[in-house]
Design an enzyme around this catalytic site. Sequence first.
Site, PDB file in Angstrom:
ATOM      1  N   ASP A 214       4.531 -14.389  26.647  1.00 39.69           N
ATOM      2  CA  ASP A 214       5.820 -14.256  27.318  1.00 39.69           C
ATOM      3  C   ASP A 214       5.680 -13.393  28.570  1.00 39.69           C
ATOM      4  OD1 ASP A 214       8.787 -14.698  26.964  1.00 39.69           O
ATOM      5  OD2 ASP A 214       8.787 -12.518  27.063  1.00 39.69           O
ATOM      6  N   GLU A 263     -13.573 -13.517  19.092  1.00 42.66           N
ATOM      7  CA  GLU A 263     -14.077 -13.007  17.805  1.00 42.66           C
ATOM      8  C   GLU A 263     -13.739 -13.975  16.675  1.00 42.66           C
ATOM      9  OE1 GLU A 263     -12.074  -9.249  17.290  1.00 42.66           O
ATOM     10  OE2 GLU A 263     -12.861  -8.478  19.180  1.00 42.66           O
TER      11      GLU A 263
HETATM   12  C1  NOJ Z   1      10.786 -15.634  28.744  1.00 40.55           C
HETATM   13  C2  NOJ Z   1      11.350 -16.247  27.506  1.00 40.55           C
HETATM   14  O1  NOJ Z   1      11.000 -17.607  27.473  1.00 40.55           O
HETATM   15  C3  NOJ Z   1      12.841 -16.016  27.580  1.00 40.55           C
HETATM   16  O2  NOJ Z   1      13.535 -16.757  26.618  1.00 40.55           O
HETATM   17  C4  NOJ Z   1      13.094 -14.537  27.439  1.00 40.55           C
HETATM   18  O3  NOJ Z   1      14.468 -14.292  27.593  1.00 40.55           O
HETATM   19  C5  NOJ Z   1      12.336 -13.754  28.511  1.00 40.55           C
HETATM   20  N1  NOJ Z   1      10.989 -14.205  28.678  1.00 40.55           N
HETATM   21  C6  NOJ Z   1      12.280 -12.292  28.143  1.00 40.55           C
HETATM   22  O4  NOJ Z   1      11.431 -12.097  27.061  1.00 40.55           O
END
Ligand code: NOJ
Length: 553
Positions: A214, A263
């Site tokens: 993310d 790993e």
């Molecule tokens: C990207 C994620 O896909 C989204 O849903 C989220 O709100 C933001 N990152 C923050 O984590």
Amino acid sequence: MTSELSPMSAADWWRDAVIYQVYPRSFCASGGTGFGDLPGITQKLPELRKLGVDAVWLSPFYTSPQNDAGYDVADYCGVDSLFGTLADAEHLIQSAHDLDLRIIVDLVPNHSSSEHEWFKQALASPPGSPERERYMFRDGSGDGSEPPNNWQSVFGGPAWTRVVEADGTPGQWYLHLFDSTQPDFNWENPEVWDFFDDVLRFWLDRGVDGFRIDVAHGLMKVPGLPSLSPEDLADIRPDAQKPYWNQEKVHDVYRRWHRVLGEYGPDRILTAEAWVWPLESMAQYVREDEMQHAFNFAYLATSWQADNVKSVVDHSLSAFGAVGAPSTWVLSNHDVIRHSSRLAMGALESVVPGGLGPKSPEKPDPDVAMRRGRAATTFMLGLPGSSYLYQGEELGLPEVIEIPDDKREDPTFHRTNGERYGRDGCRVPIPWEKDAPAYGFSPSGDSWLPQPDTFGDLARDQQEGVEGSTLELYKTLLRLRKAEGLGRGELQWIATDSPDVLAYQNGGITVMCNFGDTPFDLPHGDVLASSESERDGTLQPGHAVWIQSAATE
Ligand code: NOJ
């Protein structure tokens, strides 16, 4: 299931894999909470096997107050009781593997939830303490009552929140690029690096095949945290350059994680969610010693126009090819307007971050949306590389526009006082059976977001085995794609006599798509798959086909 086509045996399975995104809260509920859960996903895995995908990516199911639908993680190694237990997660992973499906889980390293133990410790500790050093705490500017700089949250509003110190006085500020309950980690602190190594190992020990990272372009910020110019401040496009995105040092993190995954064998993968432009910058994330995939958001953001699509395909193949990585292709996910609706709209740039709602100035025509949505996938799944699908697109689900304000959960909607509708419209629980409670999503009939009536006819049981349905179209495309090895193939453009019709050959298949307004005469040959349910020798506007290549010569 044909075992000789199993993706599980190859270390580089990801080069041509089709990966299906499950958004756990909206996929299938085994209980009566109105939220999907892990046992519900496990129960439906055979459906994904039948669909013909190779892997499943699960959005976060970890312990979380759910202020950002689970992207606010309070315990990276715990399962939220909303979704089940750790044993349910382990059972899901094992069940997927038994079906030859790989499992990718989400990792959220830019920020935690404010409910995370570390953040609670930071709040209870004084400025300058090691506990505060795990996050981005700063003194305010001026007399301390103003934020340290002018950065804004991606969800709207300031990116800083002031804390109350243990003695009850107003104190320091902490950075949160997203919601105020999502404090950013301090990636200059080695303790944070060690912590995430352990999280990776925790899930690798449980057999996961990879991680979707993310906000992979976040994490590292420009030293000194400089304020933005007024122009940069006003630019809310996801690709805008900011001092907190795409800093060179972030690549060190992924080199390290590459080694951690190593790993566990050569076949584990990392996928970057990195909203960076141009594609050459995105490709830096998939250099040989970093990640394997990066979501191709340039492709996702391309409007319904032949020359734009052609140029983004060429650009993608050359940018990713230059670093030895496959291009990925993606049209929908849980953060953007579903592609069927999006591609039927003109003002793309303004709608992607904003979402759609009852008062949106432009709304997609449902017929055009369905047509283009199916054609776009037909075009995409013939391309060499790896593709990502988002749950419900195989049913042709549109963006849900008519969600009442008081049901909307996306922090974007609330932090902008409704100015931006946000992402709830693509997150509505998906329909499985027309005549069951909540269209088969949950046995109690509860659904955390209301499902529209139109979901009845789009339910999976209405499409299964029905010639011409969107579900059968996806199955046919995925079967042929695998049988013909298109993911490992090579693309060659074929000239057509219309600027609105794109055609390319990949192995034994010719893919044609009509982006214009007039029918186009199809060459003779066997049509193997078509986004049109009725055919008459022409390719109608807004449609795409796969034809046996030899027959076009
Ligand atoms: C990207 C994620 O896909 C989204 O849903 C989220 O709100 C933001 N990152 C923050 O984590």
